[in-house]
Write a protein that holds these residues in place. Structure first.
Motif, short mmCIF file in Angstrom:
data_model
loop_
_atom_site.label_atom_id
_atom_site.label_comp_id
_atom_site.label_asym_id
_atom_site.label_seq_id
_atom_site.Cartn_x
_atom_site.Cartn_y
_atom_site.Cartn_z
N GLY A 106 0.65 -1.38 0.08
CA GLY A 106 -0.07 -0.01 0.09
C GLY A 106 1.05 1.10 0.20
N TRP A 107 0.41 2.71 -0.34
CA TRP A 107 1.14 3.88 -0.18
C TRP A 107 -0.45 4.37 -0.26
CZ3 TRP A 107 -0.48 7.15 -4.15
CH2 TRP A 107 -1.66 7.03 -5.15
N ALA A 108 0.47 6.06 -0.02
CA ALA A 108 -0.23 7.56 0.03
C ALA A 108 0.33 8.15 0.00
CB ALA A 108 -0.81 7.10 1.76
N LEU A 109 -0.22 9.74 -0.64
CA LEU A 109 0.45 10.67 -0.56
C LEU A 109 -0.23 11.48 -0.23
CD1 LEU A 109 2.22 12.69 -2.44
CD2 LEU A 109 0.50 12.53 -4.43
N ASP A 110 -0.19 12.35 0.99
CA ASP A 110 -0.18 13.18 1.70
C ASP A 110 -0.27 14.44 0.96
OD1 ASP A 110 -1.67 11.50 3.48
OD2 ASP A 110 0.34 11.18 4.58
N LEU A 111 -1.05 15.18 0.15
CA LEU A 111 -1.11 16.70 -0.81
C LEU A 111 -0.50 17.57 -0.11
CD1 LEU A 111 -3.87 16.44 -3.05
CD2 LEU A 111 -1.44 15.16 -3.80
N PRO A 112 1.06 18.31 -0.45
CA PRO A 112 1.36 17.99 -1.80
C PRO A 112 1.93 17.04 -1.93
CG PRO A 112 2.50 19.93 -0.78
CD PRO A 112 1.72 19.33 0.22
N ASP A 113 3.12 16.92 -1.05
CA ASP A 113 4.45 16.28 -2.72
C ASP A 113 4.37 15.23 -0.95
OD1 ASP A 113 5.57 17.54 0.19
OD2 ASP A 113 6.88 18.46 -1.51
N ARG A 114 3.49 14.10 0.09
CA ARG A 114 4.31 13.47 1.38
C ARG A 114 4.13 12.19 1.00
NH1 ARG A 114 2.94 11.44 6.39
NH2 ARG A 114 4.67 11.07 7.70
N ILE A 115 4.62 11.53 0.57
CA ILE A 115 4.29 9.94 0.22
C ILE A 115 5.09 9.27 1.44
CG2 ILE A 115 5.06 7.67 -1.11
CD1 ILE A 115 4.83 9.92 -3.44
N THR A 116 4.07 7.91 1.71
CA THR A 116 4.93 6.60 2.51
C THR A 116 4.38 5.42 1.75
OG1 THR A 116 3.24 7.53 4.33
CG2 THR A 116 3.07 5.93 4.94
N TRP A 117 5.28 4.99 1.96
CA TRP A 117 5.67 3.39 1.06
C TRP A 117 5.52 2.11 2.27
CZ3 TRP A 117 9.87 4.14 -2.42
CH2 TRP A 117 9.53 3.95 -3.92
N SER A 118 4.59 0.87 2.16
CA SER A 118 4.63 0.09 2.38
C SER A 118 5.88 -0.74 2.87
CB SER A 118 3.26 -1.01 2.72
OG SER A 118 3.60 -1.86 1.23
N ASP A 119 6.26 -1.66 3.44
CA ASP A 119 7.42 -2.50 3.27
C ASP A 119 7.66 -3.31 1.80
OD1 ASP A 119 7.53 -1.67 5.31
OD2 ASP A 119 7.97 -3.32 6.66
N GLU A 120 6.30 -3.69 1.61
CA GLU A 120 6.66 -4.33 0.20
C GLU A 120 6.71 -3.41 -0.59
OE1 GLU A 120 6.22 -7.06 -1.54
OE2 GLU A 120 6.10 -7.83 0.24
N VAL A 121 6.07 -2.09 -0.34
CA VAL A 121 6.73 -1.25 -2.09
C VAL A 121 7.82 -0.19 -1.80
CG1 VAL A 121 6.04 1.04 -2.81
CG2 VAL A 121 3.94 -0.52 -1.48
#
Length: 907
Positions: free
Chosen positions: A192-207
């Motif tokens: 899973g992943w998420a982009l908190d606007l405008p540019d903060r990205i979070t990646w899961s371990d698998e990503v």
């Protein structure tokens, strides 16, 4: 046996159609199969299906499954019938045109369909919920009456097409929905992943693992996008922007390069999250590694393309009888149907074992010229993959050009142009390596075991075809050629002679036949032996081939006799001149026999078509009779008719008179004015050569210009005319007269002569103003004989300030693409078009088209041969710039032209 009723044929066709498309999933493939099968069933030239959108007043092609055929027909229907076409199709009625030339409006109406080869068309619509959604167009290249049963079957197919696409689209949506439901852990390599606007990205371990990044990596948006290949980077960037602005969800398959430079495929799913106020603050989703599935899909697609290549080349093998054509088409099919980036075929010489590339597709010749090919050991290129395939008679596979060391001389250039893998397959007719086919792909590791097996089968089929072609050539050779000299035998020559006679008859010109007998051949055979006689015959054949050009024109027709056909005899008697020149060259040529040099004389009999015979056997028989007369009379040659001999003598006399005329300055220039159709003012004049023969007076140019060109005197006379025109212009200008530009005609021999540009420079070099007073008129057909040479020559002349005009436009079959490149200033409409302009709307439309074309290319237009007020008026209406003809003035001697039209310039 009776044919099936139409309804039963249609029923069977629909049943076959259902079977053929039952297992197909790709809509484009479904439509292609349905369209092809419908076309075969109806025996139509082409069937085309397209999805459309309609608002009730107009329709728009949104997806055309058949190379633009449906959309092209749709646009033409809309432009011809306007809202009537839309209303008809929206109401579910079929548009039927059985003959576009009869049923469509004249001019642009029929022309639009003729331009794409359509003579008849029926268009069946599909209306859903009162709106036009699709249509099926059936084209025919000939007029055709469409039966109700045929229209009904087209309507049934378009409905099936629509239903099939709708069902497949629904199945695709269902598949994606089911896949999303399994995202929560049932799919391997899913994160899973998420982009908190405008540019903060979070990646899961698998990503992180998929990207081969350390666990817990929190990349910036720029860093995350940097992993994707350029096309995928653009796609995900656009998807982020649409989702952030409008909440548009996305589901993409993307290609990326991991931290460790692994190239993988991933599926990215995302959707927008809103806060309590409804604003989009976050985009989140799932990320799945789909590399294996994607590679499998790509592999299947490539195998399908290879099957397509195999199928098309097998069809090619059935019809092609020429190795070069087989090589060219095989390369084209490999690139266009097989999606290979490049393909080439190299052939080796069986004697030297060295070779060259003879056919290619998908690559420029500059690259091909760098390839070296050999089947020998110990050369600098012996270890190149293609050479190794030839030497070892085995395929050579290079699945990653970036790591191989066998392609060093060309590897960097291949990689820089997007090639990643290559395969080389020897072609071995009769078990001997004679050629090699090379295939190049844009991805590494393409040539796996399955694909290699199919390509080996392909190489085997081509090899079989080459062997068959070679055997067929040998059989044909023995049947139609003389085994000793390699020339055609009597049987083949008579067939060729008959063909040339048909061409001459269709073209309205004459043809000549020479029958040549070697003198003292029996003495050579008796004194030097038969091997020496055979050697002489071979050397004579070689001399004829080398000096007389096309081998199709000559043959060995007897023990010591040869035949030669002159396909076109000009009205001015070029038969004798060519014959004497050839006989002199033949007599002067030494033949080496048994270490001695011999000069051989010959007797020739000449017969002419059509006066001496209207069929090949008769003409040949009369040439034999003329040869017998020559041998009996002691003459070197004889014509079959005495009238021909007298005519030839007259032509030779005329040639001598023309040579004397040049020395005695009997040639003069007459000037015919050109005037503006807008103002009626003199704009320029054309200089025309006349011969003032003191014995007969002025001789019409048609009687002496062809002889000047044939004898080469046109170089001297043309050079004189050029200088005389420049001198007259400068003289009038120096006298204060309003001198205008003078146009001088250029003959084919002048333009082809390597010193022609220097002659122009010399003619205008006498005065700085000379170039401004000169224009060269060159016929369209002459320019099109060698377009590249013509462009280079005209560019050099135009750079001197001399203007260029295309004369007799419309008679030379110009290519529009070349016309736009020609460095010319003026286009002259041929007199025949001006005459036809007043006889009907087609002639008028043609002249209008020529004028508009010329103006669009920024060219001035001059109409030749204007003789009536009506022609002048029509040319004014059509915005023609200038005219020339007897309506204003006939060609005049220089003094009379000066007195009538050149007035003193105001001081």
């Amino acid at each position: 046996m009776k044919s099936l009723p139409e309804s039963e044929e249609h029923f069977r066709f629909l049943n076959d159609l259902a079977k053929a498309t039952r297992t197909l999933a790709d809509p484009e493939q479904i439509m292609t199969v349905m369209s092809r099968m419908l076309g075969q069933h109806l025996r139509a030239s082409r069937c085309a299906y397209a999805d459309v959108e309609s608002n009730g007043e107009q329709f728009t092609i949104i997806d055309d499954y058949t190379d633009g055929c449906a959309s092209t027909a749709g646009r033409y229907l809309l432009s011809l019938f306007g809202t009537r076409a839309v209303d008809t199709l929206n109401s579910g009625q079929t548009l039927i045109v059985s003959n576009v030339d009869v049923e469509l409006p004249p001019g642009d109406g029929a022309d639009m369909f003729n331009a794409i080869g359509i003579k008849a068309i029926t268009v069946c619509p599909l209306v859903k919920n009162g709106s036009l959604r699709a249509m099926m167009a059936v084209h025919q290249t000939t007029p055709r009456f469409w039966t109700p049963g045929e229209v009904a079957i087209v309507q049934e197919v378009v409905e099936r097409c629509w239903a099939t696409i709708e069902r497949r689209n629904a199945e695709e949506k269902l598949r994606k929905s089911e896949a999303l439901l399994r995202i929560a852990g049932r799919t391997a390599r899913l994160g899973g992943w998420a982009l908190d606007l405008p540019d903060r990205i979070t990646w899961s371990d698998e990503v992180c693992a998929i990207h081969e990044m350390p666990t817990g990596t929190l990349p910036s948006l720029e860093q995350a996008l940097g992993f994707y290949t350029p096309p995928s980077r653009e796609a995900i960037g656009n998807a982020f922007e649409a989702c952030a602005r409008r909440g548009t969800p996305f589901d993409l398959e993307l290609e990326l390069i991991t931290l460790n430079r692994s190239r993988i495929w991933a599926r990215a799913i995302g959707e927008a999250q809103r806060n309590a106020a409804g604003a989009i603050t976050r985009i989140q989703g799932a990320f799945q590694d789909i590399t294996e599935r994607k590679r499998a899909e790509i592999g299947i697609k490539r195998l399908n393309r290879v099957y397509a290549v195999l199928s098309q080349i097998n069809g090619l093998i059935v019809r092609v009888r020429d190795p070069d054509e087989l090589y060219r088409e095989a390369c084209r099919i490999a690139v266009e149907a097989g999606a290979f980036r490049m393909a080439w075929v190299g052939v080796i010489d069986p004697q030297t074992l060295d070779g060259e590339v003879v056919a290619w597709h998908g690559v420029e010749q500059g690259f091909i010229d760098q390839i070296r090919l050999t089947a020998r050991d110990g050369t600098p290129c012996s270890d190149w993959p293609a050479s190794r395939a030839l030497r070892r008679c085995l395929p050579v596979i290079c699945n990653d050009l970036a790591t191989t060391d066998t392609q060093v001389p060309l590897r960097d250039e291949l990689l820089s142009s997007g090639h990643r893998s290559a395969a080389y397959f020897p072609l071995m007719p009769a078990g001997r390596p004679e050629a090699v086919i090379a295939l190049f792909a844009g991805e590494p590791d393409i040539f796996d075991d399955q694909e290699t097996r199919l390509l080996l089968e392909l190489a085997g089929n081509i090899s079989f075809a080459l062997d068959h072609i070679e055997k067929e050539k040998k059989l044909n050779y023995l049947a139609y050629y003389d085994a000793l000299t390699g020339l055609a035998n009597r049987s083949l020559f008579l067939e060729r002679l008959a063909q040339y006679m048909r061409i001459a008859d269709g073209g309205g010109h004459r043809l000549g036949l020479y029958l040549i007998d070697l003198e003292r051949f029996k003495n050579i055979n008796d004194s030097l032996g038969r091997p020496a006689g055979d050697e002489l015959l071979k050397q004579v054949a070689q001399w004829m081939t080398r000096n007389l050009g096309d081998t199709d024109l000559s043959a060995r027709v007897g023990p010591d006799q040869f035949a030669l056909v002159l396909p076109q005899v000009k009205p001015d008697g070029n038969v004798t001149r060519l014959l004497e020149k050839t006989m002199e060259a033949f007599l002067e040529h030494p033949f080496r026999l048994n270490e001695g040099l011999f000069r051989i004389a010959a007797k020739v009999g000449v017969a002419l078509f059509p006066e001496d015979g209207v069929d090949a056997d008769t003409l040949f028989k009369h040439a034999e009779a003329a040869l017998k007369k020559a041998k009996a009379s002691g003459d070197r040659y004889r014509f079959y008719t005495q009238a021909m001999t007298a005519s030839v003598a007259a032509k030779l006399t005329l040639e001598n008179q023309l040579r004397q005329a040049l020395d005695k300055e009997e040639f003069v220039l007459h000037y015919q004015p050109k005037v503006s159709l807008g103002s009626g003012q003199l704009t320029s004049a054309e200089a025309l050569i006349r011969w003032n023969d003191p014995r007969t007076g002025l001789v019409p140019p048609g009687q002496f210009i062809p002889v000047l060109e044939e004898t080469g005197l046109i170089h001297d006379v043309g050079r004189w005319a050029l200088r005389k025109a420049v001198q007259d212009y400068l003289r009038w200008r120096a006298a204060g007269l309003a001198a205008v530009r003078i146009a001088v005609n250029v003959s084919p021999l002048q333009l082809r002569h390597r010193g022609f540009i220097a002659e122009i420079e010399q003619a205008i070099g006498i005065d700085a103003q000379a170039a401004a007073g000169l224009e060269l008129e060159i016929t369209e057909s002459l320019i099109m004989e060698d377009v590249k040479h013509s462009i280079a020559t005209l560019q050099a002349i135009r750079a001197m300030g001399v203007r260029i005009a295309i004369d007799d436009f419309g008679t030379g079959y110009s290519s529009l693409s070349y016309l736009a490149k020609l460095p010319v200033d003026t286009l002259k409409i041929d007199r025949s078009f001006v005459v036809d302009m007043t006889s009907g709307p087609q002639g008028l439309a043609l002249v209008s088209t020529i004028i508009h074309l010329a103006h669009s290319l920024k060219l001035k237009v001059v109409a030749e041969g204007v003789e009536t007020d009506e022609q002048s008026r029509l040319l004014q209406v059509l915005s023609c710039d200038e005219m020339q003809g007897y309506l204003f003035s006939k060609p005049l001697p220089g003094e009379e032209y000066e007195a009538r039209y050149l007035v003193a310039r105001p001081r």
